[in-house]
Design a protein around this motif. Sequence first.
Motif, short mmCIF file in Angstrom:
data_model
loop_
_atom_site.label_atom_id
_atom_site.label_comp_id
_atom_site.label_asym_id
_atom_site.label_seq_id
_atom_site.Cartn_x
_atom_site.Cartn_y
_atom_site.Cartn_z
N LEU A 1 -36.63 -23.96 -43.71
CA LEU A 1 -37.92 -24.58 -44.00
C LEU A 1 -39.01 -24.03 -43.08
CD1 LEU A 1 -39.46 -26.70 -45.67
CD2 LEU A 1 -38.92 -28.35 -43.86
N PHE A 2 -38.75 -24.04 -41.76
CA PHE A 2 -39.74 -23.54 -40.81
C PHE A 2 -40.05 -22.07 -41.06
CE2 PHE A 2 -40.88 -21.41 -36.87
CZ PHE A 2 -41.98 -22.14 -36.49
N LEU A 3 -39.01 -21.27 -41.23
CA LEU A 3 -39.22 -19.85 -41.46
C LEU A 3 -39.96 -19.60 -42.78
CD1 LEU A 3 -38.81 -17.03 -40.35
CD2 LEU A 3 -36.56 -16.99 -41.44
N GLY A 4 -39.68 -20.42 -43.78
CA GLY A 4 -40.41 -20.30 -45.05
C GLY A 4 -41.90 -20.51 -44.87
N TYR A 5 -42.28 -21.53 -44.09
CA TYR A 5 -43.71 -21.76 -43.81
C TYR A 5 -44.31 -20.60 -43.01
CZ TYR A 5 -43.38 -26.60 -45.45
OH TYR A 5 -43.22 -27.72 -46.21
N ALA A 6 -43.56 -20.12 -42.03
CA ALA A 6 -44.05 -18.99 -41.22
C ALA A 6 -44.21 -17.74 -42.08
CB ALA A 6 -43.10 -18.72 -40.05
N CYS A 7 -43.28 -17.53 -43.01
CA CYS A 7 -43.36 -16.39 -43.92
C CYS A 7 -44.58 -16.49 -44.83
CB CYS A 7 -42.10 -16.28 -44.76
SG CYS A 7 -40.65 -15.76 -43.86
N CYS A 8 -44.82 -17.67 -45.35
CA CYS A 8 -45.99 -17.87 -46.22
C CYS A 8 -47.28 -17.61 -45.45
CB CYS A 8 -45.98 -19.27 -46.81
SG CYS A 8 -44.69 -19.51 -48.05
N THR A 9 -47.33 -18.06 -44.20
CA THR A 9 -48.51 -17.81 -43.36
C THR A 9 -48.68 -16.31 -43.15
OG1 THR A 9 -48.21 -19.93 -42.25
CG2 THR A 9 -49.55 -18.27 -41.11
N ALA A 10 -47.59 -15.62 -42.82
CA ALA A 10 -47.66 -14.17 -42.61
C ALA A 10 -48.08 -13.45 -43.89
CB ALA A 10 -46.32 -13.65 -42.11
#
Length: 195
Positions: free
Chosen positions: A138-147
């Motif tokens: 979940l956290f990495l998914g949000y970070a990926c979307c931000t990137a």
Amino acid sequence: KKKKKKNVRSATAMLGLYLRLLSWVATISTVVFFATGFPPALKILKTESTGEVRYEPFVAAFVSCVLWLKYGLLVWDQTLITVNSVGAILNLFYALCYYRYASDRRQFHRTCLYAASYMYGVLLYVRFMVETADSAVLFLGYACCTATVVMFGAPLAAMVGHKENTEERTTAEFGVFFSPYFSPAKRAHAQRERE
């Protein structure tokens, strides 16, 4: 009752075929998007000058691809792994081409430091701080979307305040307008919605 089961199996088979086809189209489209950096990179190599080419899109795309690659490895999604491996390699190549002939490397270093801080901060947090695999995804998914948002905005940000010579715009800068249709985030989200 047998006919109903046969119809369900047929619909499931068609959905599987559709998802495989969609995955291939998304993979090819995304790789083509990442290949839009070739013309500016070749121009840099040919002229031995960065000229009007900006480095921000390459750095932002590299960070986005590395994070999506990690996400793909966490959820074991072969499409995400393949596409983002290619994207990371290509964008690293583009950034290195730029760096080789950059006249002012100081700003490039600063941008890479910020990008690496974000990327490694996210990766270290996911590796050492997150308690469950679901939380990491979940956290990495949000970070990926931000990137990914930063990656799509980088060419536009690079154009702001840049010389207003539209004839010198590179293909990589205009590739961003079509990229939301092929982004790994949209593809991953659509696949999750169907499961």
